[in-house]
Design an enzyme around this catalytic site. Sequence first.
Site, PDB file in Angstrom:
ATOM      1  N   ASP A   1       0.841  -1.199   0.000  1.00  0.00           N
ATOM      2  CA  ASP A   1       0.000   0.000   0.000  1.00  0.00           C
ATOM      3  C   ASP A   1       0.877   1.250   0.000  1.00  0.00           C
ATOM      4  O   ASP A   1       1.987   1.236   0.528  1.00  0.00           O
ATOM      5  CB  ASP A   1      -0.922  -0.028   1.238  1.00  0.00           C
ATOM      6  CG  ASP A   1      -2.127   0.891   1.072  1.00  0.00           C
ATOM      7  OD1 ASP A   1      -2.359   1.389  -0.040  1.00  0.00           O
ATOM      8  OD2 ASP A   1      -2.841   1.109   2.070  1.00  0.00           O
TER       9      ASP A   1
ATOM     10  N   LEU B   1      10.452 -21.047  -4.769  1.00  0.00           N
ATOM     11  CA  LEU B   1       9.485 -20.164  -4.109  1.00  0.00           C
ATOM     12  C   LEU B   1       8.196 -20.164  -4.925  1.00  0.00           C
ATOM     13  O   LEU B   1       8.248 -20.262  -6.147  1.00  0.00           O
ATOM     14  CB  LEU B   1      10.049 -18.726  -4.092  1.00  0.00           C
ATOM     15  CG  LEU B   1       9.160 -17.637  -3.482  1.00  0.00           C
ATOM     16  CD1 LEU B   1       9.206 -17.721  -1.948  1.00  0.00           C
ATOM     17  CD2 LEU B   1       9.618 -16.245  -3.918  1.00  0.00           C
TER      18      LEU B   1
ATOM     19  N   HIS C   1       2.597   3.266  -9.051  1.00  0.00           N
ATOM     20  CA  HIS C   1       2.348   1.849  -9.335  1.00  0.00           C
ATOM     21  C   HIS C   1       3.523   1.240 -10.103  1.00  0.00           C
ATOM     22  O   HIS C   1       3.926   0.107  -9.845  1.00  0.00           O
ATOM     23  CB  HIS C   1       1.052   1.676 -10.132  1.00  0.00           C
ATOM     24  CG  HIS C   1      -0.179   2.117  -9.390  1.00  0.00           C
ATOM     25  ND1 HIS C   1      -0.406   1.773  -8.072  1.00  0.00           N
ATOM     26  CD2 HIS C   1      -1.242   2.878  -9.770  1.00  0.00           C
ATOM     27  CE1 HIS C   1      -1.568   2.313  -7.682  1.00  0.00           C
ATOM     28  NE2 HIS C   1      -2.086   2.987  -8.690  1.00  0.00           N
TER      29      HIS C   1
END
Length: 228
Positions: free
Chosen positions: A14, A126, A31
């Site tokens: 955020d 991962l 972004h």
Amino acid sequence: MSDTSLKHLAIIMDGNGRWAKERGLKRTKGHEKGAETIRDITTYCANHPTIETVTFYAFSTENWKRPKLEVEFLMKLLDRYLKNELSTYQEQKVRFKAIGNIGALSKPLQKRIAQTEELTKTNTKLIQVLALNYGARAEITTAVNQLIAEGKKSVAEEDISSALQTPYADIDLLIRTSGEERLSNFLLWQLSYSEFHFTPTLWPDFTASELDDIIKDFKQRSRRFGGA
Ligand code: IPE
Ligand code: IPE
Ligand code: MG
């Protein structure tokens, strides 16, 4: 009981908009910078000795309320990110998975997601999960409806857990950046016994070094899971 081994890390990314505003830039620039942070943090996680899964909250079911241009930009950025990221996924042996209502995204984006999942499915270092058009209440509701459709009259916790879109271990540590201290409809079921860490750092400024410090702090915590 105290178990401070970190297998599943979840992050609410955020603060992209505020990062851009502070610099007099458009929100979209925040972004773009935030997408670079995802790459750095994923690389850190791929090289961490115990982390098996990292789940990032990238777009919520509520984020459609944003201006149309911002939503369009985010969707394009996601497509670009997945396209550019393929070489990193392969080099770092990262498997990509998406969760959320993917069927409501554009057809080309759905195709990109499916291709990326397919091309990375044998990578074992991962699992990087991106929550896209994700809402925890929607996920739980869909799971319960699926169980009803299967003819179940009553359900056990395990039934719900296995009907969710997230067949990964429960989350050990949740981080939210930007100083907000709320869940915003993220992974309600899977966060039941997670440790939480809120940092004022805005997501584009978040670094592997800060994550390293947060993990050191996490390891000092006593997780009792209701025990004495
Ligand atoms: C997080 O940053 C990215 C998404 C939710 C897509 P924000 O865009 O929410 O940034 P702020 O909270 O407005 O600063
Ligand atoms: C949560 O961030 C969703 C994502 C990070 C994708 P928001 O910025 O949308 O959350 P609120 O509106 O502050 O709760
Ligand atoms: Mg926000």
